[in-house]
Write a protein that holds these residues in place. Structure first.
Motif, PDB file in Angstrom:
ATOM      1  N   CYS A 157       3.189  -5.100  13.926  1.00 36.86           N
ATOM      2  CA  CYS A 157       3.610  -5.535  12.595  1.00 36.86           C
ATOM      3  C   CYS A 157       4.921  -4.843  12.279  1.00 36.86           C
ATOM      4  O   CYS A 157       4.963  -3.619  12.105  1.00 36.86           O
ATOM      5  CB  CYS A 157       2.545  -5.188  11.562  1.00 36.86           C
ATOM      6  SG  CYS A 157       0.902  -5.791  11.995  1.00 36.86           S
ATOM      7  N   PHE A 201       0.783  -6.882   5.920  1.00 36.89           N
ATOM      8  CA  PHE A 201       0.292  -7.352   7.225  1.00 36.89           C
ATOM      9  C   PHE A 201      -1.130  -7.881   7.116  1.00 36.89           C
ATOM     10  O   PHE A 201      -1.500  -8.835   7.806  1.00 36.89           O
ATOM     11  CB  PHE A 201       0.397  -6.240   8.282  1.00 36.89           C
ATOM     12  CG  PHE A 201      -0.793  -5.334   8.399  1.00 36.89           C
ATOM     13  CD1 PHE A 201      -1.821  -5.619   9.287  1.00 36.89           C
ATOM     14  CD2 PHE A 201      -0.889  -4.184   7.627  1.00 36.89           C
ATOM     15  CE1 PHE A 201      -2.919  -4.771   9.409  1.00 36.89           C
ATOM     16  CE2 PHE A 201      -1.978  -3.333   7.744  1.00 36.89           C
ATOM     17  CZ  PHE A 201      -3.004  -3.625   8.629  1.00 36.89           C
ATOM     18  N   GLN A 202      -1.926  -7.299   6.224  1.00 36.08           N
ATOM     19  CA  GLN A 202      -3.291  -7.777   6.021  1.00 36.08           C
ATOM     20  C   GLN A 202      -3.294  -9.142   5.339  1.00 36.08           C
ATOM     21  O   GLN A 202      -4.036 -10.053   5.732  1.00 36.08           O
ATOM     22  CB  GLN A 202      -4.072  -6.767   5.194  1.00 36.08           C
ATOM     23  CG  GLN A 202      -4.247  -5.422   5.883  1.00 36.08           C
ATOM     24  CD  GLN A 202      -4.737  -4.357   4.928  1.00 36.08           C
ATOM     25  OE1 GLN A 202      -4.126  -4.079   3.895  1.00 36.08           O
ATOM     26  NE2 GLN A 202      -5.865  -3.746   5.259  1.00 36.08           N
ATOM     27  N   ALA A 203      -2.465  -9.291   4.325  1.00 37.84           N
ATOM     28  CA  ALA A 203      -2.384 -10.574   3.623  1.00 37.84           C
ATOM     29  C   ALA A 203      -1.837 -11.661   4.539  1.00 37.84           C
ATOM     30  O   ALA A 203      -2.282 -12.812   4.500  1.00 37.84           O
ATOM     31  CB  ALA A 203      -1.507 -10.437   2.381  1.00 37.84           C
ATOM     32  N   GLU A 262      -7.509 -12.852  13.312  1.00 36.03           N
ATOM     33  CA  GLU A 262      -7.947 -11.487  13.568  1.00 36.03           C
ATOM     34  C   GLU A 262      -6.959 -10.891  14.554  1.00 36.03           C
ATOM     35  O   GLU A 262      -6.651 -11.507  15.579  1.00 36.03           O
ATOM     36  CB  GLU A 262      -9.360 -11.460  14.151  1.00 36.03           C
ATOM     37  CG  GLU A 262      -9.861 -10.053  14.441  1.00 36.03           C
ATOM     38  CD  GLU A 262     -11.270 -10.037  15.026  1.00 36.03           C
ATOM     39  OE1 GLU A 262     -11.735  -8.949  15.402  1.00 36.03           O
ATOM     40  OE2 GLU A 262     -11.904 -11.119  15.111  1.00 36.03           O
ATOM     41  N   ASP A 292       0.850  -1.188   0.000  1.00 34.61           N
ATOM     42  CA  ASP A 292       0.000   0.000   0.000  1.00 34.61           C
ATOM     43  C   ASP A 292       0.886   1.238   0.000  1.00 34.61           C
ATOM     44  O   ASP A 292       1.857   1.304   0.768  1.00 34.61           O
ATOM     45  CB  ASP A 292      -0.898   0.012   1.238  1.00 34.61           C
ATOM     46  CG  ASP A 292      -1.791   1.245   1.241  1.00 34.61           C
ATOM     47  OD1 ASP A 292      -2.795   1.231   0.512  1.00 34.61           O
ATOM     48  OD2 ASP A 292      -1.471   2.209   1.952  1.00 34.61           O
ATOM     49  N   ILE A 310      -3.590  -3.533  -0.859  1.00 32.57           N
ATOM     50  CA  ILE A 310      -3.558  -4.342   0.363  1.00 32.57           C
ATOM     51  C   ILE A 310      -2.125  -4.394   0.877  1.00 32.57           C
ATOM     52  O   ILE A 310      -1.180  -4.577   0.110  1.00 32.57           O
ATOM     53  CB  ILE A 310      -4.075  -5.758   0.073  1.00 32.57           C
ATOM     54  CG1 ILE A 310      -5.561  -5.707  -0.267  1.00 32.57           C
ATOM     55  CG2 ILE A 310      -3.829  -6.694   1.251  1.00 32.57           C
ATOM     56  CD1 ILE A 310      -6.131  -7.026  -0.711  1.00 32.57           C
ATOM     57  N   SER A 311      -1.966  -4.211   2.182  1.00 30.30           N
ATOM     58  CA  SER A 311      -0.633  -4.275   2.772  1.00 30.30           C
ATOM     59  C   SER A 311      -0.268  -5.707   3.150  1.00 30.30           C
ATOM     60  O   SER A 311      -1.137  -6.562   3.346  1.00 30.30           O
ATOM     61  CB  SER A 311      -0.572  -3.386   4.009  1.00 30.30           C
ATOM     62  OG  SER A 311       0.717  -3.436   4.598  1.00 30.30           O
ATOM     63  N   ALA A 339      -2.087 -11.809   7.888  1.00 30.83           N
ATOM     64  CA  ALA A 339      -3.129 -12.179   8.847  1.00 30.83           C
ATOM     65  C   ALA A 339      -4.161 -13.093   8.206  1.00 30.83           C
ATOM     66  O   ALA A 339      -4.649 -14.045   8.830  1.00 30.83           O
ATOM     67  CB  ALA A 339      -3.793 -10.918   9.398  1.00 30.83           C
ATOM     68  N   ALA A 340      -4.497 -12.822   6.941  1.00 30.17           N
ATOM     69  CA  ALA A 340      -5.456 -13.669   6.232  1.00 30.17           C
ATOM     70  C   ALA A 340      -4.904 -15.082   6.055  1.00 30.17           C
ATOM     71  O   ALA A 340      -5.624 -16.072   6.241  1.00 30.17           O
ATOM     72  CB  ALA A 340      -5.803 -13.050   4.884  1.00 30.17           C
TER      73      ALA A 340
END
Length: 271
Positions: free
Chosen positions: A178, A130-132, A140, A100, A127-128, A134-135
């Motif tokens: 993160c 850290f989001q990917a 969560e 991002d 999308i960053s 976590a997925a």
């Protein structure tokens, strides 16, 4: 200041203006790029991309006749004239960054220079990592009564962080932390984190998230250095440090029958 765009990307078809579109490519997988980002790449006349950080698969969205310029060996002083010249020639330019653009992308200096040159630009998010990550972990990072904050940071290296943001002081919050751009300084990172997080705090060591060779190791904080050095991780590595990665069963209030809000009264639920 009012910001606006002349395109309507959500409509399905739009023509690009001669300006610079600063676009986040996401973590690596082409299908994790936003729909708006895909449309920009499909129509751009010129793509100026960080070829050391953006996987080549992302360029499959571009036109065959689009000019593609990798910037890994370039400096700001050579990148900016290229973008400015192309826009002044009436072409649309996508400046493609990894992840991002709002995180560690050095777009601030580019935006300032484009504004000074009176070149129109637009920032499009991605999308960053850290989001990917976590997925991929099915996690969560904000668990009720355990952790409700996420800190995105890095440790001092070639680029110093402000004294008020030293890693040890941020670790004192014991939030979901993160840690970007810190694999080369993993010993110092682990030492500072252990000042506040327990040694058994889960850490996800995430290498090249979203790339075909992605790997994730979930280990206790005390083993963060060992894994990093054993796997020879020196770049493109993200650390997620969080008690949420080993959370016990928990329930939020959001969908609890006893919790009323604007769209659901307690009486309706009970009735």
């Amino acid at each position: 200041m009012t910001l606006s765009t002349s395109e309507t990307p959500a409509s399905g078809s739009f023509a690009l203006c001669p300006k610079v579109y600063i676009l986040g490519a996401g973590p690596g997988a082409p299908d994790l790029m936003t729909v708006r980002g895909q449309r920009l790449l499909q129509q751009a006349d010129v793509v100026v991309y960080a070829n050391s950080l953006v996987p080549p698969q992302i360029l499959e969205w571009t036109r065959d006749d689009a000019e593609k310029i990798g910037t890994a060996s370039m400096t700001l002083e050579t990148i900016l004239p290229v973008m400015i010249d192309r826009v002044r020639a009436g072409k649309s330019v996508v400046r493609l960054h990894s992840g991002d653009p709002s995180l560690y992308s050095a777009i601030h200096e580019q935006i300032q220079a484009l504004a000074e040159a009176q070149i129109s630009f637009e920032v499009v998010p991605g999308i960053s990592a850290f989001q990917a990550a976590a997925a991929q972990l099915n996690a969560e990072l904000t668990i009720p009564n355990l952790v409700q904050s996420i800190i995105l940071t890095r440790i001092s290296g070639r680029t110093d962080v402000p004294k008020t943001e030293e890693l040890a002081s941020l670790a004192a919050h014991r939030a979901s932390l993160c840690l970007y751009l810190s694999a080369r300084h993993v010993v110092a990172s682990q030492t500072q984190l252990l000042q506040h997080y327990p040694p058994d705090t889960p850490v996800a060591v995430c290498f090249r998230i979203g790339w075909p060779d992605e790997r994730i190791w979930l280990v206790p904080l005390a083993e963060m250095v060992e894994v990093t050095q054993r796997e020879n991780l020196v770049r493109t590595t993200l650390y997620l440090i969080s008690p949420a990665l080993a959370a016990a069963k928990a329930r939020s209030r959001l969908y609890n029958p006893e919790h009323s809000h604007l769209f659901r009264s307690r009486e309706r639920v009970k009735g």
